[in-house]
Design a protein around this motif. Structure first.
Motif, PDB file in Angstrom:
ATOM      1  N   ALA A 110       0.824  -1.206   0.000  1.00 50.09           N
ATOM      2  CA  ALA A 110       0.000   0.000   0.000  1.00 50.09           C
ATOM      3  C   ALA A 110       0.860   1.258   0.000  1.00 50.09           C
ATOM      4  O   ALA A 110       0.570   2.222  -0.724  1.00 50.09           O
ATOM      5  CB  ALA A 110      -0.930  -0.002   1.207  1.00 50.09           C
ATOM      6  N   ALA A 111       1.917   1.261   0.796  1.00 50.97           N
ATOM      7  CA  ALA A 111       2.807   2.426   0.839  1.00 50.97           C
ATOM      8  C   ALA A 111       3.446   2.673  -0.517  1.00 50.97           C
ATOM      9  O   ALA A 111       3.532   3.815  -0.991  1.00 50.97           O
ATOM     10  CB  ALA A 111       3.873   2.231   1.908  1.00 50.97           C
ATOM     11  N   SER A 112       3.877   1.600  -1.176  1.00 54.90           N
ATOM     12  CA  SER A 112       4.494   1.730  -2.488  1.00 54.90           C
ATOM     13  C   SER A 112       3.513   2.278  -3.509  1.00 54.90           C
ATOM     14  O   SER A 112       3.832   3.177  -4.296  1.00 54.90           O
ATOM     15  CB  SER A 112       5.026   0.356  -2.937  1.00 54.90           C
ATOM     16  OG  SER A 112       5.535   0.426  -4.249  1.00 54.90           O
ATOM     17  N   ALA A 113       2.274   1.757  -3.484  1.00 50.66           N
ATOM     18  CA  ALA A 113       1.268   2.202  -4.440  1.00 50.66           C
ATOM     19  C   ALA A 113       0.896   3.668  -4.238  1.00 50.66           C
ATOM     20  O   ALA A 113       0.821   4.444  -5.199  1.00 50.66           O
ATOM     21  CB  ALA A 113       0.022   1.326  -4.318  1.00 50.66           C
ATOM     22  N   VAL A 114       0.664   4.051  -2.993  1.00 49.56           N
ATOM     23  CA  VAL A 114       0.264   5.433  -2.707  1.00 49.56           C
ATOM     24  C   VAL A 114       1.398   6.394  -3.024  1.00 49.56           C
ATOM     25  O   VAL A 114       1.181   7.481  -3.586  1.00 49.56           O
ATOM     26  CB  VAL A 114      -0.201   5.566  -1.245  1.00 49.56           C
ATOM     27  CG1 VAL A 114      -0.459   7.027  -0.902  1.00 49.56           C
ATOM     28  CG2 VAL A 114      -1.455   4.741  -1.002  1.00 49.56           C
ATOM     29  N   ARG A 115       2.613   6.000  -2.709  1.00 47.49           N
ATOM     30  CA  ARG A 115       3.759   6.860  -3.004  1.00 47.49           C
ATOM     31  C   ARG A 115       3.869   7.106  -4.512  1.00 47.49           C
ATOM     32  O   ARG A 115       4.117   8.234  -4.955  1.00 47.49           O
ATOM     33  CB  ARG A 115       5.043   6.211  -2.482  1.00 47.49           C
ATOM     34  CG  ARG A 115       6.278   7.112  -2.604  1.00 47.49           C
ATOM     35  CD  ARG A 115       7.541   6.413  -2.157  1.00 47.49           C
ATOM     36  NE  ARG A 115       7.416   5.873  -0.816  1.00 47.49           N
ATOM     37  CZ  ARG A 115       7.383   4.579  -0.520  1.00 47.49           C
ATOM     38  NH1 ARG A 115       7.469   3.671  -1.466  1.00 47.49           N
ATOM     39  NH2 ARG A 115       7.281   4.184   0.724  1.00 47.49           N
ATOM     40  N   VAL A 189      -3.109  -0.126  -5.358  1.00 53.15           N
ATOM     41  CA  VAL A 189      -2.889  -0.877  -4.120  1.00 53.15           C
ATOM     42  C   VAL A 189      -3.089  -2.371  -4.370  1.00 53.15           C
ATOM     43  O   VAL A 189      -2.266  -3.205  -3.968  1.00 53.15           O
ATOM     44  CB  VAL A 189      -3.816  -0.376  -3.000  1.00 53.15           C
ATOM     45  CG1 VAL A 189      -3.761  -1.330  -1.792  1.00 53.15           C
ATOM     46  CG2 VAL A 189      -3.434   1.033  -2.566  1.00 53.15           C
ATOM     47  N   LEU A 190      -4.174  -2.743  -5.042  1.00 53.93           N
ATOM     48  CA  LEU A 190      -4.455  -4.159  -5.264  1.00 53.93           C
ATOM     49  C   LEU A 190      -3.392  -4.805  -6.154  1.00 53.93           C
ATOM     50  O   LEU A 190      -3.000  -5.960  -5.933  1.00 53.93           O
ATOM     51  CB  LEU A 190      -5.844  -4.334  -5.862  1.00 53.93           C
ATOM     52  CG  LEU A 190      -7.002  -4.018  -4.905  1.00 53.93           C
ATOM     53  CD1 LEU A 190      -8.342  -4.085  -5.636  1.00 53.93           C
ATOM     54  CD2 LEU A 190      -7.003  -4.957  -3.701  1.00 53.93           C
ATOM     55  N   ARG A 191      -2.902  -4.097  -7.133  1.00 49.68           N
ATOM     56  CA  ARG A 191      -1.852  -4.657  -7.988  1.00 49.68           C
ATOM     57  C   ARG A 191      -0.545  -4.835  -7.219  1.00 49.68           C
ATOM     58  O   ARG A 191       0.168  -5.826  -7.414  1.00 49.68           O
ATOM     59  CB  ARG A 191      -1.660  -3.767  -9.219  1.00 49.68           C
ATOM     60  CG  ARG A 191      -2.798  -3.930 -10.233  1.00 49.68           C
ATOM     61  CD  ARG A 191      -2.779  -2.873 -11.309  1.00 49.68           C
ATOM     62  NE  ARG A 191      -3.809  -3.138 -12.326  1.00 49.68           N
ATOM     63  CZ  ARG A 191      -4.357  -2.205 -13.084  1.00 49.68           C
ATOM     64  NH1 ARG A 191      -3.982  -0.927 -12.937  1.00 49.68           N
ATOM     65  NH2 ARG A 191      -5.281  -2.519 -13.971  1.00 49.68           N
ATOM     66  N   GLU A 192      -0.222  -3.884  -6.367  1.00 53.90           N
ATOM     67  CA  GLU A 192       0.996  -4.025  -5.557  1.00 53.90           C
ATOM     68  C   GLU A 192       0.855  -5.177  -4.561  1.00 53.90           C
ATOM     69  O   GLU A 192       1.797  -5.931  -4.330  1.00 53.90           O
ATOM     70  CB  GLU A 192       1.296  -2.721  -4.814  1.00 53.90           C
ATOM     71  CG  GLU A 192       1.864  -1.618  -5.672  1.00 53.90           C
ATOM     72  CD  GLU A 192       3.339  -1.814  -5.998  1.00 53.90           C
ATOM     73  OE1 GLU A 192       3.979  -2.695  -5.398  1.00 53.90           O
ATOM     74  OE2 GLU A 192       3.844  -1.072  -6.859  1.00 53.90           O
ATOM     75  N   VAL A 193      -0.321  -5.303  -3.952  1.00 48.44           N
ATOM     76  CA  VAL A 193      -0.547  -6.419  -3.033  1.00 48.44           C
ATOM     77  C   VAL A 193      -0.359  -7.741  -3.765  1.00 48.44           C
ATOM     78  O   VAL A 193       0.308  -8.659  -3.268  1.00 48.44           O
ATOM     79  CB  VAL A 193      -1.954  -6.336  -2.403  1.00 48.44           C
ATOM     80  CG1 VAL A 193      -2.285  -7.632  -1.656  1.00 48.44           C
ATOM     81  CG2 VAL A 193      -2.045  -5.153  -1.443  1.00 48.44           C
TER      82      VAL A 193
END
Length: 273
Positions: A110-115, A189-193
């Motif tokens: 989530a942190a990676s996606a939001v960043r 977020v879902l793709r990063e997860v």
């Protein structure tokens, strides 16, 4: 100024059909995205679905959550469509002893996606709160339902300062993020997860071999900080957060002793305190 400055047009609903077209396809972890107008708790709803046999990759999104729960039993709520409130259902294959890493994995993703999408400097407070500076942007809660794990997230997107629950919270809008559109944020977020989950699963849950532990440490706002950890038994421990062990537990050095903590509410202590 009081209340919301946003109209319904500026807080548009999510499109269930568009999300399914983007995320559900052969080979994808995600098997179905459901968007509901409101519910008590997406985690509770998905946990019930898990017990009823729902498959891995089920996603439930609520435009409004009426009985949201955070860590340590805290409750919270937000105006409809002002944030992302959703849960996912996983049926992990790695050994149960390694599954304590799942909420941390989710936090890293989530942190990676939001960043990347919102262009803000997001860090993690152990175990998985998303922070901008010292203000909380999102919380994550993982719960077991038999052999399934349900992970829920509440991300503050368009909330104004007046709508935020406490002075220690923030939102992407308050931080003047590059994106306050919930659709691309949710997809990211879902793709990063999915990416992190596949790597972790392929490594049979090993946080070192999958790169998860190093990825977590790279975005941690806690390690290397002086902290006060409020423990579930009502006691508190103050010391230096020195690391994360192979089970995802926080290591704290205090008065010459090293403690390994599996649960607790972390407060980052200023050096002057």
């Amino acid at each position: 100024m009081s209340g919301s400055r946003y109209s319904d047009l500026e807080r548009p609903p999510l499109s269930e059909a568009a999300l399914n077209r983007a995320l559900v396809h052969p080979g994808s972890l995600w098997t179905g995205v459901t968007v509901v107008e409101s519910t008590g708790s997406t985690n509770a709803d998905l946990a019930a679905s898990a017990l009823g046999g729902a498959g891995e990759g089920t996603v439930l999104v609520a435009e409004s959550q009426l009985a949201g729960r955070g860590r340590l039993g805290r409750s919270w709520s937000a105006p409809p469509r002002s944030g992302l409130t959703f849960s996912i259902l996983l049926r992990p294959r790695p050994p149960i002893a390694t599954q304590g890493w799942l909420p941390l994995l989710y936090g890293v993703a989530a942190a990676s996606a939001v960043r990347r999408v919102a262009e803000v400097d997001v860090r993690l407070k152990w175990p998985n709160d998303l922070l901008i500076g010292e203000r909380k942007l999102a919380g994550i809660l993982a719960e077991r339902a038999d052999d399934a794990v349900v992970v829920g997230m509440g991300l503050n997107v368009s909330l104004t300062r007046e709508e935020l629950p406490t002075g220690t919270a923030t939102s992407l809008a308050v931080e003047k993020a590059a994106c306050v559109d919930r659709d691309p944020l949710l997809r990211a977020v879902l793709r990063e997860v999915e990416s992190h989950y596949r790597e972790w699963t392929a490594a049979d849950g090993d946080p070192e071999a999958s790169g998860l532990r190093s990825a977590y440490l790279a975005v941690s706002a806690t390690i290397g900080r002086r902290v006060r950890v409020e423990l579930p038994n009502g006691q508190a421990l103050t010391g230096l957060a020195t690391g994360i062990d192979l089970s995802g537990h926080l290591q704290v050095e205090s008065e010459g002793e090293r403690y390994t903590l599996s649960a607790g509410d972390v407060v980052h202590v200023r050096t002057a305190e």
